[in-house]
Design a protein around this motif. Structure first.
Motif, PDB file in Angstrom:
ATOM      1  N   ALA A 176      54.270 -20.631 -85.595  1.00 44.25           N
ATOM      2  CA  ALA A 176      54.791 -19.835 -86.570  1.00 44.25           C
ATOM      3  C   ALA A 176      55.041 -18.603 -86.288  1.00 44.25           C
ATOM      4  N   GLU A 177      56.017 -18.133 -86.491  1.00 48.56           N
ATOM      5  CA  GLU A 177      56.766 -16.736 -85.749  1.00 48.56           C
ATOM      6  C   GLU A 177      56.561 -15.771 -86.868  1.00 48.56           C
ATOM      7  N   GLY A 178      56.735 -14.660 -86.454  1.00 47.71           N
ATOM      8  CA  GLY A 178      56.242 -12.975 -87.357  1.00 47.71           C
ATOM      9  C   GLY A 178      57.201 -12.226 -86.523  1.00 47.71           C
ATOM     10  N   TYR A 179      57.183 -11.373 -87.731  1.00 47.96           N
ATOM     11  CA  TYR A 179      58.686 -10.390 -88.073  1.00 47.96           C
ATOM     12  C   TYR A 179      57.667  -9.092 -88.784  1.00 47.96           C
ATOM     13  N   GLY A 180      57.731  -7.703 -88.258  1.00 49.63           N
ATOM     14  CA  GLY A 180      57.240  -6.415 -88.372  1.00 49.63           C
ATOM     15  C   GLY A 180      57.875  -5.907 -87.687  1.00 49.63           C
ATOM     16  N   THR A 181      56.802  -4.458 -88.590  1.00 50.15           N
ATOM     17  CA  THR A 181      57.408  -3.248 -87.671  1.00 50.15           C
ATOM     18  C   THR A 181      55.752  -2.188 -86.747  1.00 50.15           C
ATOM     19  N   THR A 209      57.825  -5.839 -74.239  1.00 52.10           N
ATOM     20  CA  THR A 209      57.336  -7.282 -74.682  1.00 52.10           C
ATOM     21  C   THR A 209      55.767  -7.170 -74.688  1.00 52.10           C
ATOM     22  N   PHE A 210      55.336  -7.825 -75.217  1.00 46.72           N
ATOM     23  CA  PHE A 210      53.748  -8.304 -74.940  1.00 46.72           C
ATOM     24  C   PHE A 210      53.447  -9.643 -74.839  1.00 46.72           C
ATOM     25  N   SER A 211      51.844  -9.956 -75.317  1.00 41.18           N
ATOM     26  CA  SER A 211      51.029 -10.799 -75.050  1.00 41.18           C
ATOM     27  C   SER A 211      49.744 -10.657 -75.498  1.00 41.18           C
ATOM     28  N   GLY A 212      49.071 -12.250 -75.958  1.00 39.56           N
ATOM     29  CA  GLY A 212      47.854 -11.379 -75.701  1.00 39.56           C
ATOM     30  C   GLY A 212      46.695 -13.069 -76.909  1.00 39.56           C
ATOM     31  N   TYR A 213      45.938 -12.368 -76.652  1.00 40.16           N
ATOM     32  CA  TYR A 213      45.340 -13.416 -78.245  1.00 40.16           C
ATOM     33  C   TYR A 213      44.587 -12.814 -79.008  1.00 40.16           C
ATOM     34  N   PHE A 214      43.286 -13.511 -79.708  1.00 41.60           N
ATOM     35  CA  PHE A 214      42.538 -13.410 -81.066  1.00 41.60           C
ATOM     36  C   PHE A 214      41.597 -14.630 -81.483  1.00 41.60           C
ATOM     37  N   SER A 264      34.088 -21.865 -79.163  1.00 41.86           N
ATOM     38  CA  SER A 264      33.997 -20.961 -80.327  1.00 41.86           C
ATOM     39  C   SER A 264      34.200 -20.969 -81.851  1.00 41.86           C
ATOM     40  N   GLY A 265      36.044 -21.841 -81.497  1.00 43.57           N
ATOM     41  CA  GLY A 265      36.727 -21.947 -82.885  1.00 43.57           C
ATOM     42  C   GLY A 265      37.869 -21.913 -82.896  1.00 43.57           C
ATOM     43  N   PRO A 266      38.556 -20.910 -83.672  1.00 44.55           N
ATOM     44  CA  PRO A 266      40.246 -20.903 -83.775  1.00 44.55           C
ATOM     45  C   PRO A 266      40.801 -19.401 -82.445  1.00 44.55           C
ATOM     46  N   VAL A 267      41.848 -20.191 -82.177  1.00 43.71           N
ATOM     47  CA  VAL A 267      41.884 -18.834 -81.280  1.00 43.71           C
ATOM     48  C   VAL A 267      43.749 -18.868 -80.660  1.00 43.71           C
ATOM     49  N   ILE A 268      44.225 -17.882 -81.273  1.00 46.28           N
ATOM     50  CA  ILE A 268      45.653 -17.309 -82.045  1.00 46.28           C
ATOM     51  C   ILE A 268      46.082 -16.697 -80.685  1.00 46.28           C
ATOM     52  N   LEU A 269      46.877 -17.760 -79.696  1.00 46.97           N
ATOM     53  CA  LEU A 269      47.628 -16.808 -79.153  1.00 46.97           C
ATOM     54  C   LEU A 269      48.830 -16.040 -79.353  1.00 46.97           C
ATOM     55  N   VAL A 270      49.023 -14.785 -78.578  1.00 48.08           N
ATOM     56  CA  VAL A 270      50.442 -14.396 -79.522  1.00 48.08           C
ATOM     57  C   VAL A 270      51.491 -13.820 -78.301  1.00 48.08           C
ATOM     58  N   TRP A 271      52.215 -14.082 -78.311  1.00 47.42           N
ATOM     59  CA  TRP A 271      53.562 -13.012 -77.972  1.00 47.42           C
ATOM     60  C   TRP A 271      54.801 -12.832 -78.346  1.00 47.42           C
ATOM     61  N   TYR A 309      55.684 -14.394 -81.630  1.00 48.11           N
ATOM     62  CA  TYR A 309      55.345 -16.226 -81.774  1.00 48.11           C
ATOM     63  C   TYR A 309      53.787 -16.353 -81.668  1.00 48.11           C
ATOM     64  N   ASN A 310      53.111 -17.135 -82.387  1.00 50.44           N
ATOM     65  CA  ASN A 310      51.750 -17.609 -82.706  1.00 50.44           C
ATOM     66  C   ASN A 310      51.485 -18.855 -82.206  1.00 50.44           C
ATOM     67  N   LYS A 311      50.525 -19.346 -81.704  1.00 44.80           N
ATOM     68  CA  LYS A 311      50.235 -20.673 -81.495  1.00 44.80           C
ATOM     69  C   LYS A 311      48.739 -20.726 -82.116  1.00 44.80           C
ATOM     70  N   PHE A 312      48.347 -21.782 -82.259  1.00 42.68           N
ATOM     71  CA  PHE A 312      46.589 -22.103 -83.056  1.00 42.68           C
ATOM     72  C   PHE A 312      46.099 -23.039 -82.259  1.00 42.68           C
ATOM     73  N   GLU A 313      45.360 -22.479 -81.432  1.00 39.60           N
ATOM     74  CA  GLU A 313      44.443 -23.664 -81.045  1.00 39.60           C
ATOM     75  C   GLU A 313      42.903 -23.329 -81.056  1.00 39.60           C
TER      76      GLU A 313
END
Length: 93
Positions: free
Chosen positions: A13-18, A71-76, A44-51, A36-40
């Motif tokens: 998915a693609e996200g926009y924000g402030t 720039t940013f990157s990370g996960y949830f 322990s279950g779903p992980v959302i990768l974010v960059w 940009y977000n990718k779900f894997e």
């Protein structure tokens, strides 16, 4: 503020924000971003990768005329309610 819009059938998915960053003395720095977000599936279950990337555009106090980018990157990890993010950029003010 954040909006997520599906952009790929592979659960990407693609996200926009402030963003509003507040310094210790209360000065504010404003930014807009695209992520940009990718779900894997993790152990322990779903992980959302974010960059993504963002643009700093003005603020208050010392940031009144601020400009820059980052720039940013990370996960949830959803089940653990654990997030880790890193960012890097420049600000001129």
């Amino acid at each position: 503020d954040f909006r997520l819009q599906p952009s790929d059938p592979d659960a990407q998915a693609e996200g926009y924000g402030t963003n509003e960053f507040i310094s210790a003395n209360g000065d504010k720095l404003y930014a807009t971003f695209v992520s940009y977000n990718k779900f894997e599936m993790g152990p322990s279950g779903p992980v959302i990768l974010v960059w993504g990337n963002g643009i700093f555009d003005k603020g208050t106090g010392r940031f009144t005329h601020a400009t820059g980018e980052y720039t940013f990157s990370g996960y949830f990890v959803v089940a653990d309610k654990l997030a880790k993010m890193a960012s890097k950029g420049t600000i001129k003010y």
